[in-house]
Design a protein around this motif. Structure first.
Motif, PDB file in Angstrom:
ATOM      1  N   HIS A  40       0.827  -1.208   0.000  1.00  0.00           N
ATOM      2  CA  HIS A  40       0.000   0.000   0.000  1.00  0.00           C
ATOM      3  C   HIS A  40       0.861   1.257   0.000  1.00  0.00           C
ATOM      4  CE1 HIS A  40      -3.777  -2.178   1.768  1.00  0.00           C
ATOM      5  NE2 HIS A  40      -3.467  -2.582   0.552  1.00  0.00           N
ATOM      6  N   ILE A  41       1.915   1.238   0.777  1.00  0.00           N
ATOM      7  CA  ILE A  41       2.800   2.403   0.857  1.00  0.00           C
ATOM      8  C   ILE A  41       3.513   2.630  -0.477  1.00  0.00           C
ATOM      9  CG2 ILE A  41       4.927   3.275   1.921  1.00  0.00           C
ATOM     10  CD1 ILE A  41       3.857   1.869   4.551  1.00  0.00           C
ATOM     11  N   ARG A  42       4.071   1.553  -1.057  1.00  0.00           N
ATOM     12  CA  ARG A  42       4.836   1.730  -2.297  1.00  0.00           C
ATOM     13  C   ARG A  42       3.946   2.184  -3.454  1.00  0.00           C
ATOM     14  NH1 ARG A  42       8.139   4.294  -4.477  1.00  0.00           N
ATOM     15  NH2 ARG A  42       9.196   3.475  -6.306  1.00  0.00           N
ATOM     16  N   ALA A  43       2.802   1.570  -3.629  1.00  0.00           N
ATOM     17  CA  ALA A  43       1.898   1.988  -4.703  1.00  0.00           C
ATOM     18  C   ALA A  43       1.473   3.440  -4.494  1.00  0.00           C
ATOM     19  CB  ALA A  43       0.680   1.076  -4.772  1.00  0.00           C
ATOM     20  N   SER A  44       1.219   3.813  -3.259  1.00  0.00           N
ATOM     21  CA  SER A  44       0.794   5.183  -2.963  1.00  0.00           C
ATOM     22  C   SER A  44       1.914   6.178  -3.224  1.00  0.00           C
ATOM     23  CB  SER A  44       0.304   5.279  -1.512  1.00  0.00           C
ATOM     24  OG  SER A  44      -0.812   4.432  -1.330  1.00  0.00           O
ATOM     25  N   GLN A  45       3.161   5.774  -2.992  1.00  0.00           N
ATOM     26  CA  GLN A  45       4.290   6.629  -3.350  1.00  0.00           C
ATOM     27  C   GLN A  45       4.353   6.828  -4.858  1.00  0.00           C
ATOM     28  OE1 GLN A  45       7.473   4.328  -1.619  1.00  0.00           O
ATOM     29  NE2 GLN A  45       7.600   5.652   0.194  1.00  0.00           N
ATOM     30  N   VAL A  46       4.269   5.726  -5.605  1.00  0.00           N
ATOM     31  CA  VAL A  46       4.350   5.784  -7.060  1.00  0.00           C
ATOM     32  C   VAL A  46       3.220   6.645  -7.620  1.00  0.00           C
ATOM     33  CG1 VAL A  46       4.141   4.412  -9.184  1.00  0.00           C
ATOM     34  CG2 VAL A  46       5.553   3.574  -7.278  1.00  0.00           C
ATOM     35  N   ASN A  47       2.030   6.493  -7.072  1.00  0.00           N
ATOM     36  CA  ASN A  47       0.859   7.213  -7.574  1.00  0.00           C
ATOM     37  C   ASN A  47       0.686   8.606  -6.984  1.00  0.00           C
ATOM     38  OD1 ASN A  47      -0.054   5.167  -9.321  1.00  0.00           O
ATOM     39  ND2 ASN A  47      -0.980   4.071  -7.617  1.00  0.00           N
ATOM     40  N   GLY A  48       1.500   8.969  -6.013  1.00  0.00           N
ATOM     41  CA  GLY A  48       1.397  10.290  -5.420  1.00  0.00           C
ATOM     42  C   GLY A  48       0.127  10.502  -4.615  1.00  0.00           C
ATOM     43  N   CYS A  49      -0.328   9.451  -3.941  1.00  0.00           N
ATOM     44  CA  CYS A  49      -1.553   9.561  -3.144  1.00  0.00           C
ATOM     45  C   CYS A  49      -1.195   9.824  -1.681  1.00  0.00           C
ATOM     46  CB  CYS A  49      -2.395   8.286  -3.263  1.00  0.00           C
ATOM     47  SG  CYS A  49      -3.935   8.389  -2.333  1.00  0.00           S
ATOM     48  N   SER A  50      -1.262  11.077  -1.296  1.00  0.00           N
ATOM     49  CA  SER A  50      -0.875  11.453   0.066  1.00  0.00           C
ATOM     50  C   SER A  50      -1.817  10.872   1.114  1.00  0.00           C
ATOM     51  CB  SER A  50      -0.794  12.970   0.205  1.00  0.00           C
ATOM     52  OG  SER A  50      -2.068  13.566   0.024  1.00  0.00           O
ATOM     53  N   VAL A  51      -3.097  10.755   0.785  1.00  0.00           N
ATOM     54  CA  VAL A  51      -4.074  10.207   1.728  1.00  0.00           C
ATOM     55  C   VAL A  51      -3.691   8.783   2.098  1.00  0.00           C
ATOM     56  CG1 VAL A  51      -6.482   9.522   2.042  1.00  0.00           C
ATOM     57  CG2 VAL A  51      -5.949  11.647   0.873  1.00  0.00           C
ATOM     58  N   CYS A  52      -3.491   7.944   1.087  1.00  0.00           N
ATOM     59  CA  CYS A  52      -3.182   6.534   1.338  1.00  0.00           C
ATOM     60  C   CYS A  52      -1.783   6.369   1.919  1.00  0.00           C
ATOM     61  CB  CYS A  52      -3.322   5.719   0.057  1.00  0.00           C
ATOM     62  SG  CYS A  52      -5.032   5.595  -0.515  1.00  0.00           S
ATOM     63  N   LEU A  53      -0.843   7.169   1.474  1.00  0.00           N
ATOM     64  CA  LEU A  53       0.517   7.090   1.997  1.00  0.00           C
ATOM     65  C   LEU A  53       0.532   7.380   3.497  1.00  0.00           C
ATOM     66  CD1 LEU A  53       3.472   6.623   1.425  1.00  0.00           C
ATOM     67  CD2 LEU A  53       3.649   9.001   0.696  1.00  0.00           C
ATOM     68  N   GLU A  54      -0.139   8.430   3.898  1.00  0.00           N
ATOM     69  CA  GLU A  54      -0.210   8.772   5.313  1.00  0.00           C
ATOM     70  C   GLU A  54      -0.952   7.700   6.108  1.00  0.00           C
ATOM     71  OE1 GLU A  54      -2.738  12.056   7.524  1.00  0.00           O
ATOM     72  OE2 GLU A  54      -0.943  12.952   6.618  1.00  0.00           O
ATOM     73  N   MET A  55      -2.093   7.268   5.607  1.00  0.00           N
ATOM     74  CA  MET A  55      -2.927   6.291   6.308  1.00  0.00           C
ATOM     75  C   MET A  55      -2.191   4.960   6.497  1.00  0.00           C
ATOM     76  SD  MET A  55      -6.506   4.469   5.093  1.00  0.00           S
ATOM     77  CE  MET A  55      -7.002   5.954   4.282  1.00  0.00           C
ATOM     78  N   HIS A  56      -1.606   4.450   5.431  1.00  0.00           N
ATOM     79  CA  HIS A  56      -0.995   3.121   5.514  1.00  0.00           C
ATOM     80  C   HIS A  56       0.346   3.144   6.242  1.00  0.00           C
ATOM     81  CE1 HIS A  56      -4.272   1.322   3.463  1.00  0.00           C
ATOM     82  NE2 HIS A  56      -4.193   2.249   2.509  1.00  0.00           N
ATOM     83  N   SER A  57       1.042   4.266   6.217  1.00  0.00           N
ATOM     84  CA  SER A  57       2.254   4.396   7.023  1.00  0.00           C
ATOM     85  C   SER A  57       1.914   4.375   8.512  1.00  0.00           C
ATOM     86  CB  SER A  57       3.001   5.688   6.675  1.00  0.00           C
ATOM     87  OG  SER A  57       3.465   5.638   5.343  1.00  0.00           O
ATOM     88  N   LYS A  58       0.867   5.087   8.874  1.00  0.00           N
ATOM     89  CA  LYS A  58       0.421   5.088  10.273  1.00  0.00           C
ATOM     90  C   LYS A  58      -0.030   3.696  10.704  1.00  0.00           C
ATOM     91  CE  LYS A  58      -0.912   9.939  10.666  1.00  0.00           C
ATOM     92  NZ  LYS A  58      -2.032  10.896  10.818  1.00  0.00           N
ATOM     93  N   GLU A  59      -0.754   3.001   9.829  1.00  0.00           N
ATOM     94  CA  GLU A  59      -1.193   1.638  10.147  1.00  0.00           C
ATOM     95  C   GLU A  59       0.004   0.707  10.336  1.00  0.00           C
ATOM     96  OE1 GLU A  59      -3.821   0.432   7.006  1.00  0.00           O
ATOM     97  OE2 GLU A  59      -5.484   1.646   7.767  1.00  0.00           O
ATOM     98  N   ALA A  60       1.001   0.823   9.460  1.00  0.00           N
ATOM     99  CA  ALA A  60       2.192  -0.022   9.564  1.00  0.00           C
ATOM    100  C   ALA A  60       2.925   0.236  10.877  1.00  0.00           C
ATOM    101  CB  ALA A  60       3.116   0.221   8.367  1.00  0.00           C
ATOM    102  N   LEU A  61       3.061   1.493  11.247  1.00  0.00           N
ATOM    103  CA  LEU A  61       3.695   1.833  12.524  1.00  0.00           C
ATOM    104  C   LEU A  61       2.887   1.286  13.693  1.00  0.00           C
ATOM    105  CD1 LEU A  61       4.806   5.501  11.816  1.00  0.00           C
ATOM    106  CD2 LEU A  61       6.320   3.526  12.185  1.00  0.00           C
ATOM    107  N   ARG A  62       1.581   1.440  13.634  1.00  0.00           N
ATOM    108  CA  ARG A  62       0.700   0.928  14.680  1.00  0.00           C
ATOM    109  C   ARG A  62       0.835  -0.588  14.831  1.00  0.00           C
ATOM    110  NH1 ARG A  62      -4.725   0.903  12.556  1.00  0.00           N
ATOM    111  NH2 ARG A  62      -4.030  -1.142  11.912  1.00  0.00           N
ATOM    112  N   ASP A  63       1.037  -1.269  13.706  1.00  0.00           N
ATOM    113  CA  ASP A  63       1.159  -2.729  13.724  1.00  0.00           C
ATOM    114  C   ASP A  63       2.580  -3.208  14.007  1.00  0.00           C
ATOM    115  OD1 ASP A  63      -1.543  -2.882  13.267  1.00  0.00           O
ATOM    116  OD2 ASP A  63      -1.362  -3.465  11.154  1.00  0.00           O
ATOM    117  N   GLY A  64       3.485  -2.275  14.325  1.00  0.00           N
ATOM    118  CA  GLY A  64       4.809  -2.663  14.787  1.00  0.00           C
ATOM    119  C   GLY A  64       5.949  -2.522  13.803  1.00  0.00           C
ATOM    120  N   ASP A  65       5.697  -2.002  12.613  1.00  0.00           N
ATOM    121  CA  ASP A  65       6.804  -1.810  11.679  1.00  0.00           C
ATOM    122  C   ASP A  65       7.675  -0.663  12.174  1.00  0.00           C
ATOM    123  OD1 ASP A  65       8.398  -2.284   9.413  1.00  0.00           O
ATOM    124  OD2 ASP A  65       6.633  -2.574   8.158  1.00  0.00           O
ATOM    125  N   SER A  66       8.898  -0.594  11.675  1.00  0.00           N
ATOM    126  CA  SER A  66       9.837   0.415  12.157  1.00  0.00           C
ATOM    127  C   SER A  66       9.869   1.629  11.236  1.00  0.00           C
ATOM    128  CB  SER A  66      11.248  -0.165  12.260  1.00  0.00           C
ATOM    129  OG  SER A  66      11.807  -0.353  10.981  1.00  0.00           O
TER     130      SER A  66
END
Length: 151
Positions: A40-66
């Motif tokens: 989700h993060i990589r596709a959102s970076q490629v597509n320039g979708c700030s909404v999804c990039l922010e949302m999925h980065s926060k979810e990944a952090l919440r789920d324990g990613d670094s």
């Protein structure tokens, strides 16, 4: 910044539920949530979708990613932070997201690497998740939905 209009999935009754239902079909396939977040993060970076990039980065952090891993997603090829399976998923994500950028939309080496790292159900889930995030990215990019604002 203000969106051009409400997100189309929010305008048409049943659209959000339908898209969420597609996402729900991938649960229980054995595809790790951490890989779904990276896709989700990589596709959102490629597509320039700030909404999804922010949302999925926060979810990944919440789920324990670094933070280190998330900061390296855009340069995953050069980063030591990703497993072979994650690299295969990220390569497939880029190929599917940039499907028109080459004569062979998903080259055999990219496909073979993904197929070597995921069983058929996981691979199906991965492809559906890549397609789904691209739908959300395109909806948000089209209406210029800004990050940090609710629909």
């Amino acid at each position: 910044m203000k969106a051009r209009m409400n997100n189309p999935a929010m305008v048409l009754p049943g659209a959000v539920a339908a898209l969420q239902a597609v996402g729900a079909t991938t649960e229980g396939t054995g595809l790790p949530a951490s890989i779904v977040h990276l896709v989700h993060i990589r596709a959102s970076q490629v597509n320039g979708c700030s909404v999804c990039l922010e949302m999925h980065s926060k979810e990944a952090l919440r789920d324990g990613d670094s933070v280190d891993r998330l900061l390296a997603v855009a340069a995953w090829r050069e980063s030591p932070h990703f497993s072979d399976a994650e690299r295969a998923a990220l390569a497939l994500t880029e190929a599917v997201t940039r499907i028109a950028d080459r004569p062979d939309a998903v080259p055999d080496d990219v496909w073979d690497d993904a197929a070597d790292n995921f069983d058929e159900k996981q691979l199906a889930a991965l492809i559906l998740q890549i397609g789904l995030i691209n739908v959300w990215n395109r909806l948000n990019a089209t209406v210029r939905q800004p990050a940090g604002q609710s629909w």
